[in-house]
Design a protein around this motif. Structure first.
Motif, PDB file in Angstrom:
ATOM      1  N   ARG A  49       3.334  -0.217  -8.397  1.00 48.36           N
ATOM      2  CA  ARG A  49       2.619  -1.947  -7.782  1.00 48.36           C
ATOM      3  C   ARG A  49       2.288  -2.567  -8.975  1.00 48.36           C
ATOM      4  NH1 ARG A  49      -1.502   1.020  -4.520  1.00 48.36           N
ATOM      5  NH2 ARG A  49      -0.717   2.157  -3.208  1.00 48.36           N
TER       6      ARG A  49
ATOM      7  N   LYS B  25       0.640  -1.144   0.396  1.00 48.19           N
ATOM      8  CA  LYS B  25       0.352   0.059  -0.446  1.00 48.19           C
ATOM      9  C   LYS B  25       0.647   1.247  -0.016  1.00 48.19           C
ATOM     10  CE  LYS B  25      -0.965   0.138   5.058  1.00 48.19           C
ATOM     11  NZ  LYS B  25       0.739   0.393   5.443  1.00 48.19           N
TER      12      LYS B  25
ATOM     13  N   PRO C  16       3.770   3.657  -4.866  1.00 50.63           N
ATOM     14  CA  PRO C  16       3.310   4.159  -5.502  1.00 50.63           C
ATOM     15  C   PRO C  16       2.585   3.328  -6.356  1.00 50.63           C
ATOM     16  CG  PRO C  16       5.562   5.429  -5.332  1.00 50.63           C
ATOM     17  CD  PRO C  16       5.195   3.504  -4.721  1.00 50.63           C
ATOM     18  N   LYS C  17       1.443   3.676  -7.197  1.00 49.63           N
ATOM     19  CA  LYS C  17       0.727   3.479  -7.810  1.00 49.63           C
ATOM     20  C   LYS C  17       0.821   2.700  -8.874  1.00 49.63           C
ATOM     21  CE  LYS C  17      -3.714   4.975  -6.497  1.00 49.63           C
ATOM     22  NZ  LYS C  17      -4.806   5.300  -6.875  1.00 49.63           N
ATOM     23  N   GLU C  18       2.123   3.608 -10.085  1.00 56.07           N
ATOM     24  CA  GLU C  18       2.328   3.033 -10.809  1.00 56.07           C
ATOM     25  C   GLU C  18       3.636   1.803 -10.621  1.00 56.07           C
ATOM     26  OE1 GLU C  18       4.714   6.949  -9.253  1.00 56.07           O
ATOM     27  OE2 GLU C  18       2.686   7.009  -9.458  1.00 56.07           O
TER      28      GLU C  18
END
Length: 84
Positions: A54, A47, A50-52
């Motif tokens: 994941r 969590k 960073p989203k990019e």
């Protein structure tokens, strides 16, 4: 976290030689990949990634999980063979 995944796989591999009973294998499995295990802790830390990043990190976690499972399968096979 990449370093931690490598350490977990290496730890499981090192401990594999020391485990000679089914109970020891299950204990190691719980320690590494159980609900409160080291690998689970790394997965919970996803969590914070960073989203990019994941998807790539998720792939690396899956690779580590597969490596650890292969180690456990090998240990159990050896223990079962010695029990016969």
């Amino acid at each position: 976290m990449e370093k931690e995944l490598n350490e977990i796989v290496a730890y499981a591999s090192q401990q594999a030689d020391a485990e000679t009973t089914r109970a020891q294998v299950e204990s190691l499995k719980a320690e590494v990949s159980g609900p409160n295990g080291r690998l689970t802790g790394v997965m919970k830390g996803m969590k914070d990634i960073p989203k990019e990043d994941r998807p790539a990190f998720g792939k690396r976690i899956n690779e580590a999980k597969q490596a650890v499972q292969a180690i456990f399968d090998g240990i159990l096979e050896a223990v079962e063979a010695s029990e016969m």
